[in-house]
Motif scaffolding. Structure first.
Motif, PDB file in Angstrom:
ATOM      1  N   TYR A   1     -12.994 -10.747  -4.342  1.00 19.90           N
ATOM      2  CA  TYR A   1     -11.705 -11.249  -3.641  1.00 19.90           C
ATOM      3  C   TYR A   1     -10.913 -10.025  -2.887  1.00 19.90           C
ATOM      4  O   TYR A   1     -10.466 -10.155  -1.636  1.00 19.90           O
ATOM      5  N   LYS A   2     -10.851  -8.998  -3.619  1.00 29.82           N
ATOM      6  CA  LYS A   2      -9.968  -7.903  -3.092  1.00 29.82           C
ATOM      7  C   LYS A   2     -10.677  -7.424  -1.890  1.00 29.82           C
ATOM      8  O   LYS A   2      -9.953  -7.129  -0.796  1.00 29.82           O
ATOM      9  N   LEU A   3     -11.925  -7.248  -1.961  1.00 29.80           N
ATOM     10  CA  LEU A   3     -12.571  -6.581  -0.768  1.00 29.80           C
ATOM     11  C   LEU A   3     -12.713  -7.748   0.384  1.00 29.80           C
ATOM     12  O   LEU A   3     -12.164  -7.248   1.543  1.00 29.80           O
ATOM     13  N   ALA A   4     -12.642  -8.976   0.055  1.00 26.50           N
ATOM     14  CA  ALA A   4     -12.448 -10.014   1.079  1.00 26.50           C
ATOM     15  C   ALA A   4     -11.235  -9.730   1.864  1.00 26.50           C
ATOM     16  O   ALA A   4     -11.024  -9.780   3.137  1.00 26.50           O
ATOM     17  N   LEU A   5     -10.200  -9.518   1.027  1.00 23.25           N
ATOM     18  CA  LEU A   5      -8.600  -9.536   1.594  1.00 23.25           C
ATOM     19  C   LEU A   5      -8.585  -8.223   2.391  1.00 23.25           C
ATOM     20  O   LEU A   5      -8.055  -8.092   3.475  1.00 23.25           O
ATOM     21  N   LYS A   6      -9.301  -7.054   2.025  1.00 24.40           N
ATOM     22  CA  LYS A   6      -9.133  -5.800   2.831  1.00 24.40           C
ATOM     23  C   LYS A   6      -9.985  -6.081   4.118  1.00 24.40           C
ATOM     24  O   LYS A   6      -9.531  -5.475   5.220  1.00 24.40           O
TER      25      LYS A   6
ATOM     26  N   GLN B   1      -2.060  -9.172  -8.003  1.00 20.81           N
ATOM     27  CA  GLN B   1      -2.636  -7.720  -8.489  1.00 20.81           C
ATOM     28  C   GLN B   1      -3.404  -7.134  -7.488  1.00 20.81           C
ATOM     29  O   GLN B   1      -3.393  -5.855  -6.795  1.00 20.81           O
ATOM     30  N   ALA B   2      -4.382  -7.871  -6.897  1.00 17.80           N
ATOM     31  CA  ALA B   2      -5.131  -7.508  -5.794  1.00 17.80           C
ATOM     32  C   ALA B   2      -4.296  -7.117  -4.480  1.00 17.80           C
ATOM     33  O   ALA B   2      -4.739  -6.165  -3.828  1.00 17.80           O
ATOM     34  N   ARG B   3      -3.446  -7.930  -4.345  1.00 11.68           N
ATOM     35  CA  ARG B   3      -2.313  -7.564  -3.078  1.00 11.68           C
ATOM     36  C   ARG B   3      -1.606  -6.280  -3.187  1.00 11.68           C
ATOM     37  O   ARG B   3      -1.519  -5.688  -2.162  1.00 11.68           O
ATOM     38  N   ARG B   4      -1.032  -6.116  -4.353  1.00 11.54           N
ATOM     39  CA  ARG B   4      -0.594  -4.801  -4.688  1.00 11.54           C
ATOM     40  C   ARG B   4      -1.273  -3.726  -4.452  1.00 11.54           C
ATOM     41  O   ARG B   4      -1.035  -2.683  -3.974  1.00 11.54           O
ATOM     42  N   GLU B   5      -2.565  -3.703  -5.267  1.00 12.24           N
ATOM     43  CA  GLU B   5      -3.620  -2.626  -5.203  1.00 12.24           C
ATOM     44  C   GLU B   5      -4.012  -2.373  -3.568  1.00 12.24           C
ATOM     45  O   GLU B   5      -3.824  -1.330  -3.020  1.00 12.24           O
ATOM     46  N   ILE B   6      -4.259  -3.313  -2.803  1.00 17.33           N
ATOM     47  CA  ILE B   6      -4.435  -3.120  -1.310  1.00 17.33           C
ATOM     48  C   ILE B   6      -3.393  -2.443  -0.711  1.00 17.33           C
ATOM     49  O   ILE B   6      -3.635  -1.582   0.215  1.00 17.33           O
ATOM     50  N   GLU B   7      -2.235  -3.015  -0.881  1.00 19.10           N
ATOM     51  CA  GLU B   7      -1.040  -2.468  -0.225  1.00 19.10           C
ATOM     52  C   GLU B   7      -1.054  -0.935  -0.517  1.00 19.10           C
ATOM     53  O   GLU B   7      -0.785  -0.126   0.460  1.00 19.10           O
TER      54      GLU B   7
END
Length: 72
Positions: free
Chosen positions: A23-28, A60-66
């Protein structure tokens, strides 16, 4: 990273360990997509994966990506 690289990652040829990582990779990919077509492809993947991630995980994913993107 391309959509092809992402799909290869999901099929087990990379270091994605779980739905959160995917999911995190897809957001990136959505954020860094070079064009609208790839953005839409990544968005569809992210939307499907989001169903497998908890609300806490989504935040969490959004925070980490930011954080990661601000360090680049």
């Amino acid at each position: 990273m391309t959509i092809q690289t992402f799909t290869e990652s999901i099929s087990g040829t990379s270091q994605l360990k779980n739905s959160f990582d995917a999911y995190k990779l897809a957001l990136k990919l959505c954020i860094t997509a070079p064009d609208e077509i790839r953005y839409n492809q990544a968005l569809k993947i992210a939307e499907k994966l989001e169903q497998q991630v908890s609300k806490t995980g989504i935040e969490q994913a959004r925070r980490e990506i930011e954080e990661e993107l601000s360090n680049d």
